[in-house]
Design a protein around this motif. Structure first.
Motif, PDB file in Angstrom:
ATOM      1  N   LEU A 129     -36.478 -65.908  41.259  1.00  0.00           N
ATOM      2  CA  LEU A 129     -36.001 -67.009  42.103  1.00  0.00           C
ATOM      3  C   LEU A 129     -36.739 -66.966  43.443  1.00  0.00           C
ATOM      4  N   GLN A 130     -37.336 -68.071  43.821  1.00  0.00           N
ATOM      5  CA  GLN A 130     -38.159 -68.081  45.026  1.00  0.00           C
ATOM      6  C   GLN A 130     -37.547 -68.868  46.182  1.00  0.00           C
ATOM      7  N   ASP A 131     -36.549 -69.680  45.895  1.00  0.00           N
ATOM      8  CA  ASP A 131     -35.927 -70.466  46.952  1.00  0.00           C
ATOM      9  C   ASP A 131     -34.811 -69.653  47.603  1.00  0.00           C
ATOM     10  N   PRO A 132     -34.932 -69.333  48.892  1.00  0.00           N
ATOM     11  CA  PRO A 132     -33.902 -68.496  49.531  1.00  0.00           C
ATOM     12  C   PRO A 132     -32.525 -69.132  49.538  1.00  0.00           C
ATOM     13  N   GLY A 133     -32.470 -70.481  49.615  1.00  0.00           N
ATOM     14  CA  GLY A 133     -31.171 -71.147  49.568  1.00  0.00           C
ATOM     15  C   GLY A 133     -30.487 -70.945  48.234  1.00  0.00           C
ATOM     16  N   ASN A 134     -31.260 -71.001  47.139  1.00  0.00           N
ATOM     17  CA  ASN A 134     -30.695 -70.760  45.817  1.00  0.00           C
ATOM     18  C   ASN A 134     -30.168 -69.334  45.697  1.00  0.00           C
ATOM     19  N   LEU A 135     -30.973 -68.370  46.133  1.00  0.00           N
ATOM     20  CA  LEU A 135     -30.537 -66.979  46.008  1.00  0.00           C
ATOM     21  C   LEU A 135     -29.276 -66.728  46.820  1.00  0.00           C
ATOM     22  N   GLY A 136     -29.256 -67.208  48.060  1.00  0.00           N
ATOM     23  CA  GLY A 136     -28.072 -66.994  48.892  1.00  0.00           C
ATOM     24  C   GLY A 136     -26.827 -67.645  48.316  1.00  0.00           C
ATOM     25  N   THR A 137     -27.003 -68.855  47.759  1.00  0.00           N
ATOM     26  CA  THR A 137     -25.865 -69.549  47.137  1.00  0.00           C
ATOM     27  C   THR A 137     -25.344 -68.785  45.937  1.00  0.00           C
ATOM     28  N   ILE A 138     -26.262 -68.233  45.135  1.00  0.00           N
ATOM     29  CA  ILE A 138     -25.843 -67.452  43.960  1.00  0.00           C
ATOM     30  C   ILE A 138     -25.075 -66.207  44.390  1.00  0.00           C
ATOM     31  N   VAL A 139     -25.545 -65.544  45.428  1.00  0.00           N
ATOM     32  CA  VAL A 139     -24.836 -64.354  45.922  1.00  0.00           C
ATOM     33  C   VAL A 139     -23.432 -64.730  46.406  1.00  0.00           C
ATOM     34  N   ARG A 140     -23.326 -65.862  47.081  1.00  0.00           N
ATOM     35  CA  ARG A 140     -22.011 -66.327  47.553  1.00  0.00           C
ATOM     36  C   ARG A 140     -21.092 -66.630  46.366  1.00  0.00           C
ATOM     37  N   SER A 141     -21.617 -67.327  45.351  1.00  0.00           N
ATOM     38  CA  SER A 141     -20.815 -67.638  44.158  1.00  0.00           C
ATOM     39  C   SER A 141     -20.459 -66.365  43.412  1.00  0.00           C
ATOM     40  N   ALA A 142     -21.384 -65.417  43.354  1.00  0.00           N
ATOM     41  CA  ALA A 142     -21.125 -64.166  42.644  1.00  0.00           C
ATOM     42  C   ALA A 142     -19.953 -63.426  43.271  1.00  0.00           C
ATOM     43  N   ALA A 167     -27.343 -68.897  53.596  1.00  0.00           N
ATOM     44  CA  ALA A 167     -26.767 -69.526  52.403  1.00  0.00           C
ATOM     45  C   ALA A 167     -25.709 -68.643  51.756  1.00  0.00           C
ATOM     46  N   SER A 168     -25.832 -67.330  51.917  1.00  0.00           N
ATOM     47  CA  SER A 168     -24.837 -66.426  51.331  1.00  0.00           C
ATOM     48  C   SER A 168     -23.545 -66.405  52.135  1.00  0.00           C
ATOM     49  N   ALA A 169     -23.591 -66.940  53.373  1.00  0.00           N
ATOM     50  CA  ALA A 169     -22.402 -67.016  54.243  1.00  0.00           C
ATOM     51  C   ALA A 169     -21.726 -65.662  54.422  1.00  0.00           C
ATOM     52  N   GLY A 170     -22.518 -64.599  54.450  1.00  0.00           N
ATOM     53  CA  GLY A 170     -21.975 -63.267  54.672  1.00  0.00           C
ATOM     54  C   GLY A 170     -21.750 -62.463  53.399  1.00  0.00           C
ATOM     55  N   GLY A 221     -33.491 -67.666  35.594  1.00  0.00           N
ATOM     56  CA  GLY A 221     -34.938 -67.694  35.758  1.00  0.00           C
ATOM     57  C   GLY A 221     -35.416 -68.431  36.990  1.00  0.00           C
ATOM     58  N   ASN A 222     -36.722 -68.437  37.133  1.00  0.00           N
ATOM     59  CA  ASN A 222     -37.407 -69.127  38.214  1.00  0.00           C
ATOM     60  C   ASN A 222     -37.090 -70.619  38.215  1.00  0.00           C
ATOM     61  N   GLU A 223     -37.035 -71.209  39.422  1.00  0.00           N
ATOM     62  CA  GLU A 223     -36.648 -72.620  39.557  1.00  0.00           C
ATOM     63  C   GLU A 223     -37.530 -73.558  38.742  1.00  0.00           C
ATOM     64  N   ALA A 252     -30.906 -73.912  39.656  1.00  0.00           N
ATOM     65  CA  ALA A 252     -30.625 -72.519  39.310  1.00  0.00           C
ATOM     66  C   ALA A 252     -29.310 -72.023  39.913  1.00  0.00           C
ATOM     67  N   ALA A 253     -29.048 -72.374  41.165  1.00  0.00           N
ATOM     68  CA  ALA A 253     -27.821 -71.915  41.812  1.00  0.00           C
ATOM     69  C   ALA A 253     -26.588 -72.555  41.178  1.00  0.00           C
ATOM     70  N   ILE A 254     -26.701 -73.836  40.800  1.00  0.00           N
ATOM     71  CA  ILE A 254     -25.574 -74.516  40.158  1.00  0.00           C
ATOM     72  C   ILE A 254     -25.312 -73.907  38.787  1.00  0.00           C
ATOM     73  N   ALA A 255     -26.376 -73.676  38.025  1.00  0.00           N
ATOM     74  CA  ALA A 255     -26.218 -73.078  36.697  1.00  0.00           C
ATOM     75  C   ALA A 255     -25.561 -71.708  36.788  1.00  0.00           C
TER      76      ALA A 255
END
Length: 269
Positions: A129-142, A167-170, A221-223, A252-255
């Motif tokens: 994953l190369q988009d930092p917003g996607n990664l941070g959102t996934i960490v927040r959802s996780a 994006a991870s909001a902490g 996977g990658n975006e 990717a973050a939504i999935a």
């Protein structure tokens, strides 16, 4: 008394070449931890979240016109506080309209072995994953859906990238995010009976038909290209999110968020 105590500890730094200022600048530009293992935090909310999460704040940098921000939260006694003129502060941070406060903080030492030992493991694996917003959102959802950690395979943007942190909001301060390589990860998963599931656009088992209450690792996977054929072949099964609409694929973050929700739902029934 608290404000006076803080003021007494403030040290004014006038040079862009100050060691701590250079350390902050380098970490924010590279989007990585410093050589000393410190994470660079920019903005009041992230610093508040870091303190709330129990991280040790090593240094706080505050712009001269933003000193009142120091009264918004309790600063530990051992924290170094540096006041910077506007131009020095601007030279170190990356946002176009900075809030006037930044910090360097120690981050928790998470290890792969410790995470994989968690019973009924729910793990996300980021494969490039190369988009930092996607990664941070996934960490927040996780964190929201009770996952135990995220494994970052090569090519994945660092969670310490400033955009990923925001994006991870902490959540990045509390959820373990551990980099590793696939040839170490797959044997570790297999030896512990953790099922590896490859997320694919089609050709997989619908998410609702798989048992996600068992120990699992969900590969995202990658975006642009998704998971490589090599990674898919090493996984135990494929998982797909049925989409009746005409869209070709999900972000990717939504999935990842949908799959994490489904896993959480199954584990609560």
């Amino acid at each position: 008394m608290q404000a006076a105590s803080k003021n007494a500890r403030i040290r004014i730094v006038q040079s862009r070449q100050n060691t701590r200022v250079k350390e902050l600048r380098s970490a924010l530009r590279k989007g990585e931890k410093t050589d000393a293992g410190l994470a660079a935090l920019e903005g009041l909310h992230l610093i508040e979240e870091a303190i709330r999460s129990g991280l040790r704040i090593v240094t706080i940098f505050v712009r001269s016109d933003s000193l009142p921000l120091l009264d918004r939260f309790r600063i530990p006694g051992q924290t170094e506080i540096l006041e910077l003129p506007g131009e020095v502060f601007a030279s170190a941070v990356t946002t176009e309209s900075p809030q006037g406060i930044a910090a360097l903080a120690e981050v928790p030492p998470f290890t792969l072995e410790r995470i994989l030992a968690v019973p009924h493991l729910l793990l996300i694996v980021s494969a490039g994953l190369q988009d930092p917003g996607n990664l941070g959102t996934i960490v927040r959802s996780a964190e929201a859906f009770g996952a135990d950690g995220l494994i970052a395979l090569p090519g994945t943007v660092s969670i310490w990238n400033s955009k990923a942190l925001r994006a991870s909001a902490g959540s990045a301060f509390r959820l373990p995010v551990i980099p590793t390589i696939s040839k170490e990860l797959f044997p570790a998963l297999s030896s512990r009976g953790i099922r590896a599931l490859a997320t694919t656009v089609d050709g997989g088992t619908p998410a609702g038909q798989l048992d996600l209450s068992q120990p699992i690792a969900l590969f995202i996977g990658n975006e642009g290209n998704g998971l490589s054929s090599d990674l898919i072949s090493q996984c135990d099964d494929r998982i797909t999110i049925p989409c009746p609409g005409p869209v070709e694929s999900l972000n990717a973050a939504i999935a990842a968020s949908i799959l994490l929700y489904e896993a959480s739902r199954q584990r609560q029934t």
